[in-house]
Design an enzyme around this catalytic site. Structure first.
Site, PDB file in Angstrom:
ATOM      1  N   HIS A 175       0.824  -1.210   0.000  1.00 54.05           N
ATOM      2  CA  HIS A 175       0.000   0.000   0.000  1.00 54.05           C
ATOM      3  C   HIS A 175       0.859   1.261   0.000  1.00 54.05           C
ATOM      4  O   HIS A 175       0.595   2.208  -0.760  1.00 54.05           O
ATOM      5  CB  HIS A 175      -0.938  -0.004   1.213  1.00 54.05           C
ATOM      6  CG  HIS A 175      -1.745   1.247   1.329  1.00 54.05           C
ATOM      7  ND1 HIS A 175      -1.368   2.286   2.160  1.00 54.05           N
ATOM      8  CD2 HIS A 175      -2.872   1.646   0.699  1.00 54.05           C
ATOM      9  CE1 HIS A 175      -2.245   3.268   2.045  1.00 54.05           C
ATOM     10  NE2 HIS A 175      -3.178   2.899   1.176  1.00 54.05           N
ATOM     11  N   ARG A 177      30.043  -2.968 -17.518  1.00 50.23           N
ATOM     12  CA  ARG A 177      31.088  -3.616 -16.723  1.00 50.23           C
ATOM     13  C   ARG A 177      30.454  -4.691 -15.830  1.00 50.23           C
ATOM     14  O   ARG A 177      29.514  -4.395 -15.097  1.00 50.23           O
ATOM     15  CB  ARG A 177      31.795  -2.592 -15.840  1.00 50.23           C
ATOM     16  CG  ARG A 177      32.347  -1.376 -16.565  1.00 50.23           C
ATOM     17  CD  ARG A 177      32.954  -0.411 -15.545  1.00 50.23           C
ATOM     18  NE  ARG A 177      33.458   0.805 -16.157  1.00 50.23           N
ATOM     19  CZ  ARG A 177      32.747   1.920 -16.292  1.00 50.23           C
ATOM     20  NH1 ARG A 177      31.484   1.948 -15.875  1.00 50.23           N
ATOM     21  NH2 ARG A 177      33.282   2.987 -16.830  1.00 50.23           N
ATOM     22  N   GLU A 233      42.993   0.254 -25.223  1.00 47.46           N
ATOM     23  CA  GLU A 233      43.382   1.084 -24.084  1.00 47.46           C
ATOM     24  C   GLU A 233      44.866   0.993 -23.757  1.00 47.46           C
ATOM     25  O   GLU A 233      45.327   1.554 -22.757  1.00 47.46           O
ATOM     26  CB  GLU A 233      42.553   0.676 -22.852  1.00 47.46           C
ATOM     27  CG  GLU A 233      42.611  -0.804 -22.530  1.00 47.46           C
ATOM     28  CD  GLU A 233      41.609  -1.216 -21.456  1.00 47.46           C
ATOM     29  OE1 GLU A 233      41.165  -0.348 -20.691  1.00 47.46           O
ATOM     30  OE2 GLU A 233      41.273  -2.406 -21.400  1.00 47.46           O
ATOM     31  N   SER A 291      39.504   5.623 -22.889  1.00 51.10           N
ATOM     32  CA  SER A 291      40.340   6.822 -22.853  1.00 51.10           C
ATOM     33  C   SER A 291      41.104   6.968 -21.541  1.00 51.10           C
ATOM     34  O   SER A 291      42.192   7.550 -21.533  1.00 51.10           O
ATOM     35  CB  SER A 291      39.496   8.069 -23.123  1.00 51.10           C
ATOM     36  OG  SER A 291      38.467   8.198 -22.164  1.00 51.10           O
ATOM     37  N   ASN A 292      40.586   6.450 -20.444  1.00 53.53           N
ATOM     38  CA  ASN A 292      41.280   6.600 -19.172  1.00 53.53           C
ATOM     39  C   ASN A 292      42.614   5.868 -19.173  1.00 53.53           C
ATOM     40  O   ASN A 292      43.676   6.456 -18.935  1.00 53.53           O
ATOM     41  CB  ASN A 292      40.404   6.108 -18.027  1.00 53.53           C
ATOM     42  CG  ASN A 292      39.262   7.031 -17.720  1.00 53.53           C
ATOM     43  OD1 ASN A 292      39.279   8.199 -18.096  1.00 53.53           O
ATOM     44  ND2 ASN A 292      38.234   6.521 -17.057  1.00 53.53           N
ATOM     45  N   CYS A 341      34.492   4.810 -24.918  1.00 52.23           N
ATOM     46  CA  CYS A 341      33.629   4.607 -23.752  1.00 52.23           C
ATOM     47  C   CYS A 341      34.167   5.294 -22.508  1.00 52.23           C
ATOM     48  O   CYS A 341      33.785   4.950 -21.396  1.00 52.23           O
ATOM     49  CB  CYS A 341      33.431   3.104 -23.487  1.00 52.23           C
ATOM     50  SG  CYS A 341      34.952   2.200 -23.184  1.00 52.23           S
TER      51      CYS A 341
END
Length: 801
Positions: free
Chosen positions: A428, A518, A687, A709-710, A758
């Protein structure tokens, strides 16, 4: 079976067109009994005392002037007056409906039910108003129902109480708040054979996700015993999802399941001094740890739900999501549908305005439970233990209670948020919070203990299925964007997403799919155990072995626990975006992160620099992790195979050398993930500088690439981005990095391979997004919070050419 009349109709003689005669609930029951039982759906038989019976009885008794006197111009905020006047109104209706004619009709009809089902058959007696179960008004729980009633006179008395319940406090308040005229609403009463779910289970099935409004799933909730416990929020039920599109294609798999505590079971009881015919008993511990339905039963309910939804949608001339009550009979083992109504809240969420809430910071967590809605609110706590405490409540406060009931709705509609100890998404409190559009956190178990009246809190439901109550007032932001005015760039903008709880909500935003899913989040938050510990629990220390056994109890094996949990987590994300592509990256924990999982220290070495150590592709064929990798592959193979979610693309992270790529692809093949089979594509994270330098060679092993990109920036510039001393040198806009991006995109295209990015660089730096557009990158994937901003940046870059 007796003949039908203006005052009594059997289910077989009622349909949706008879709403003015039978009310929403009974018209729907008749429609199902009349049309869907031929398609295999079981509906208990029964009869209806019509709205004509109600109105004619009140007219004959001269009751209308009295009711007007009690209810005209009533102030529903005056709780004491409301209680007094509503009681008088109910007595008038109860007295008026006690006619000899109605008593005779009920007695004759009940004898017919006894001939069909047996002497003294127990029935359910349920109210059904003409304004009930409409597409724009649910009236859920406003009127009375009675279970386990037998004997003609007892049934007739229950019918009279149902008629009178048209004027309960809650029903009066609801009509006032929704602008319904008290005297233009009529009520009928349905009497149907009682399903003995007290000896089995019952619950509710929705043909959409109730929190996000996502329409491609069937959601079933269930618990042991009678269904009132779920509606009242007394128990936390089991939950099961089935994906509609793949189910219709013939795939028979439960998409996802959540085990509820189900601590109480409502059973039938002999009528006691209070008139109750049901009671709650503690659910045995071993039953709490088991799901109340088998997979086959969940799939049967999904099949019935889709049949019903299709039928009701054809009748309405538009898509009609449904809210369906079901009950499993403990005597014959069959599942019956005992109600179907239009879903009236979540189905309206397909609005043109996109609204997102986000906290600016985190705070001290006081309690958490199941989130209702996706909003955030702050306010002063008011703990409500009993109905009498409602007088202390002030508008704008946070209502905290063990559970709520329909009598509280006059107060609930003024709450900033609602928090309960018990309940789940169909209780409820959840229904009302959803309907009012306020955040609700239900099933906290500790809310009334840790939250104190007068305390200021922040209630957040903006982080998926888990709702959190924080101490104090935490700043938050609300973003509203008109979906019709969103730019639509040519370059697909995808999302990075690892949390299945956010999948349905995120999928309703405009995107090209998932560019990075991931699996680490699912492993750490849902499984919590090192994959090798599940493949080889015998290698664990005794304490860890016991913890693994406790967590995986109920699964055929520890390995199956991992495969099922991971496949359901990944499957939820893939189903949310189906048929758009969902790129699932295999595990990329570092050794120190793996060691933090249960049993992890038994399998992980200690490394001085885990960032460039035993991670990603190097683990997959290595003896130290090969059996764990086999479980990852089995989970993804199940998601693509048994679940039919072939939109999944599998991606390999941190692959250093071409020879390593060849070995990993071969290992995947041995574990059932064969490149090209059933359209399976395998991507590689680009990467590492060597990925760019040897792009032509890597392109022979993979179907596409996603630039991370990291890590690529970190390794190109030789900067530890987590170091406070040199982190200022971490910059994706460096000329060397821009050239690395250009070479990666050019290399992939030279080989006819898809290539995307990404990382968050395009979202953080518009000039990088513009640069990638000039390179004609195939897709850009960012976090959901950056999605709309990135779409605008990319669209402007495309316009500039």
């Amino acid at each position: 079976m007796t003949a039908s009349s203006d005052h009594l109709r059997w289910f077989e003689n009622i349909g949706l067109e008879d709403l003015p005669l039978a009310g929403g609930k009974n018209a729907s029951l008749g429609e199902m009994y009349r049309t869907l039982t031929t398609q295999g759906i079981l509906v208990p038989n029964g009869f209806v005392l019509t709205t004509y019976a109600y109105r004619d009885a009140l007219q004959a008794a001269g009751a209308w002037p009295k009711l007007h006197g009690f209810l005209d111009h009533i102030d529903t905020t005056d709780v004491t007056l409301l209680r007094k006047q509503s009681a008088k109104a109910r007595q008038v209706v109860y007295d008026a409906t006690g006619t000899d004619n109605l008593r005779h009709l009920v007695a004759v009809a009940y004898r017919s039910l006894e001939e069909e089902y047996g002497e003294e058959i127990a029935v359910a007696v349920r109210s059904s108003a003409t304004s009930e179960d409409l597409p724009n008004a649910s009236f859920a729980g406003q009127h009375e129902s009675y279970l386990n009633i037998s004997g003609a006179e007892n049934i007739f008395d229950a019918c009279r109480h149902c008629f009178a319940s048209l004027f309960t406090d809650r029903a009066i308040v609801y009509r006032v708040n929704n602008n319904f005229n008290h005297f233009k609403v009529s009520l009928s009463v349905g009497v149907m054979k009682l399903v003995r779910s007290d000896r089995a289970a019952s619950g509710v099935t929705f043909t959409l996700d109730t929190e996000s409004g996502f329409r491609d799933v069937v959601l079933t909730t269930g618990a042991y015993g009678l269904g009132e416990n779920i509606v009242q929020g007394v128990v936390n039920p089991d939950e099961f999802y089935v994906h509609k599109p793949t189910f219709r294609q013939g795939y028979r798999a439960v998409l996802r399941r959540v085990l509820g505590k189900k601590r109480l079971t409502m059973i039938l009881a002999k009528k006691n001094i209070d008139g109750a015919t049901t009671k709650n008993e503690p659910t045995p511990t071993d039953m709490q740890k088991r799901f109340c339905l088998t997979d086959d039963e969940v799939l049967l309910l999904a099949d019935h739900a889709l049949l019903a939804e299709d039928h009701y949608s054809r009748h309405a001339g538009r898509h009609m999501p449904l809210d369906i009550e079901w009950a499993k009979d403990g005597d014959d083992g069959k599942i019956y549908i005992v109600q179907a109504r239009p879903e009236t809240v979540a189905s309206r969420k397909m609005a043109a305005m996109l609204e997102t809430y986000s906290l600016h910071e985190k705070g001290t967590v006081l309690t958490h439970g199941r989130a209702v809605g996706e909003k955030i609110s702050t306010g002063i706590v008011r703990v409500i233990s009993t109905h009498d405490d409602l007088a202390l409540f002030r508008p704008g406060e946070v209502l905290v209670a063990p559970s709520t009931n329909p009598d509280w709705e006059a107060v609930m509609k003024t709450a900033a948020a609602i928090v309960t100890d018990h309940g789940a998404r169909t209780c409820h409190a959840a229904i009302i919070a959803r309907e009012l559009g306020v955040p609700g956190v239900v099933g906290t178990e500790t809310g009334t203990q840790v939250l104190k009246s007068g305390q200021r809190v922040t209630v957040s439901c903006a982080a998926g299925e888990i709702g959190t109550v924080y101490e104090g007032e935490i700043p938050f932001e609300v973003t509203r964007i008109d979906a019709d005015r969103l730019p639509h760039p040519r370059t697909p903008i995808m999302v990075n997403l690892g949390n299945p709880e956010l999948a349905f909500h995120t999928a309703m935003m405009p995107s090209g799919g998932v560019g990075l899913a991931r699996i680490e989040f699912i492993i750490s938050e849902y499984i919590g155990i090192h994959p090798m510990a599940l493949a080889h629990p015998e290698r664990l220390a005794i304490a860890d072995r016991q913890r693994v056994a406790e967590i995986t109890e109920g699964s055929p094996s520890p390995s199956e626990y991992f495969v099922r949990t991971l496949s359901e987590g990944v499957g939820t994300i893939a189903a949310a975006f189906y048929p758009k592509p969902v790129i699932v990256r295999l595990s990329d924990f570092k050794t120190n992160e793996y060691a933090a999982l249960i049993g992890g220290t038994a399998f992980e070495p200690q490394e001085a620099n885990p960032m460039i150590g035993f991670r990603g592709a190097s683990r997959y064929a290595h003896a130290a992790y090969a059996d764990g990798f086999a479980l990852e592959c089995a989970a993804l193979a199940r998601t693509r195979g048994a679940m039919g979610l072939t939109n999944i693309i599998v991606m390999i992270p941190f692959c250093r050398r071409v020879e390593e790529a060849e070995l990993v692809v071969a290992t995947m093949k041995q574990n059932g993930l064969v490149r090209g089979r059933d359209g399976l594509e395998i991507y590689m994270m680009c990467e590492i500088p060597n990925n760019v330098i040897q792009m032509d060679a890597f392109a022979k092993e993979f179907d596409g690439f996603s630039i991370g990109s990291n890590d690529l920036t970190q390794l190109t510039l030789g900067v530890d981005r987590d170091s406070e001393i040199v982190a200022f040198d971490f910059d994706e806009r460096d000329k060397g990095m821009l050239e690395m991006l250009r070479l990666a995109v050019a290399g992939a295209k030279r080989n006819g391979r898809k290539v995307g990015i990404c990382g968050e660089a395009p979202a953080n730096y518009p000039d990088i997004a513009s640069y990638l557009v000039t390179l004609h990158i195939d897709s850009i994937s960012v976090n959901p919070s950056s999605l709309l901003r990135t779409m605008g940046v990319v669209h402007e870059a495309e316009l500039r050419g």
